[in-house]
Design an enzyme around this catalytic site. Sequence first.
Site, PDB file in Angstrom:
ATOM      1  N   GLU A 123       0.875  -1.188   0.000  1.00  0.00           N
ATOM      2  CA  GLU A 123       0.000   0.000   0.000  1.00  0.00           C
ATOM      3  C   GLU A 123       0.903   1.226   0.000  1.00  0.00           C
ATOM      4  OE1 GLU A 123      -2.341   0.614   3.609  1.00  0.00           O
ATOM      5  OE2 GLU A 123      -3.841   1.737   2.471  1.00  0.00           O
TER       6      GLU A 123
ATOM      7  N   LYS B  24      -9.596   1.510  -2.572  1.00  0.00           N
ATOM      8  CA  LYS B  24      -9.881   1.049  -1.196  1.00  0.00           C
ATOM      9  C   LYS B  24     -11.323   1.391  -0.839  1.00  0.00           C
ATOM     10  CE  LYS B  24      -7.456   1.442   3.290  1.00  0.00           C
ATOM     11  NZ  LYS B  24      -6.265   2.079   3.903  1.00  0.00           N
TER      12      LYS B  24
ATOM     13  N   CYS C 243      -5.569  -3.118   2.580  1.00  0.00           N
ATOM     14  CA  CYS C 243      -5.339  -2.886   4.009  1.00  0.00           C
ATOM     15  C   CYS C 243      -6.590  -3.004   4.876  1.00  0.00           C
ATOM     16  CB  CYS C 243      -4.648  -1.540   4.185  1.00  0.00           C
ATOM     17  SG  CYS C 243      -3.708  -1.471   5.723  1.00  0.00           S
TER      18      CYS C 243
HETATM   19  N1  LIG Z   1      -3.758   1.177   7.345  1.00  0.00           N
HETATM   20  C1  LIG Z   1      -4.942   0.601   7.222  1.00  0.00           C
HETATM   21  O1  LIG Z   1      -5.690   0.852   6.279  1.00  0.00           O
HETATM   22  C2  LIG Z   1      -5.480  -0.374   8.199  1.00  0.00           C
HETATM   23  C3  LIG Z   1      -4.817  -0.629   9.493  1.00  0.00           C
HETATM   24  O2  LIG Z   1      -3.700  -0.234   9.775  1.00  0.00           O
HETATM   25  C4  LIG Z   1      -5.623  -1.410  10.441  1.00  0.00           C
HETATM   26  O3  LIG Z   1      -6.715  -1.872  10.074  1.00  0.00           O
HETATM   27  O4  LIG Z   1      -5.198  -1.577  11.576  1.00  0.00           O
END
Ligand SMILES: NC(=O)CC(=O)C(=O)O
Length: 284
Positions: free
Chosen positions: A44, A113, A154
């Site tokens: 990401e 996302k 994520c």
């Molecule tokens: N960074 C993200 O999108 C998610 C995350 O760090 C988490 O769900 O904990």
Amino acid sequence: MMSKFKIAMVQMAVGTSKPGNLARAAALIKEASSAGAKIITLPECFNSPYGTKYFPEYAEPIPGPSSEAMAAAAKENKVFLVAGSIPEKCGDKIYNSSAIFNPEGEMVAMHRKVHLFDIDIPGKIRMQESEILSPGKQMTMFRTPYCQVGVAICYDIRFAELAQIMTQKGCHLLLYPGAFNMTTGPAHWELLQRGRALDNQVYVATASPARDTQASYTAWGHSSVVNPWGEVISTTDEKESIVYADIDLERMEEIRNQVPLRNQRRHDLYRVSEPAEEDRREEL
Ligand SMILES: NC(=O)CC(=O)C(=O)O
């Protein structure tokens, strides 16, 4: 369909120089391809440091310079490439978007996302992606000669329904570019991957940026691959590295036959499904 193939999850050190990040990504893609990987995933936010204060400055359209560089890398190395994510500028909106390329360098899919990372854990971490980003509105899957692959980013991994529906639609491998942090990483990162893999009897893999303790957001690292039995079959620590794993779809089928969840669901009691097209039309 070929039932065995190698994937690579690239845990890349991301810095503040966008050209530097693109060059590093291209070098790591080459390395992973030389090691035999057929599907390669970047982390990401691979072209920019992760954080809402960086997104407007680093944002660019897709197609744009970053996606074009990644299309060229996919073509040069003849691999499927899930190009992590970048802040994507589209009109007056910014998305957190993953462009996906085939070995000819054509973009075959793009995931924005869908669940934005808005959390507040007092004294630990507060993040409100929605202050800057807009959410995507679609699930993302693409076909390869090996299997159908689902992609989400994520925080999307926390939503079990998304993984379930991608599985119902025929995905056998779910790829998540992600950047968990020093609070949620040790607590949830591996657990979520193992949960998504075990519930759905699929392979699940993650690619995080390497940890940079000088950055305003410290990534947990620990990119991993989990098999349909729920075992972590490949992982790493917090440093820059490439995590390789052999995906074995015959093994997946064996597990699915031994523990036949897919035939045992009680659709008379519960059901996980997408909203009907007509209910979504307005939103899209
Ligand atoms: N960074 C993200 O999108 C998610 C995350 O760090 C988490 O769900 O904990």
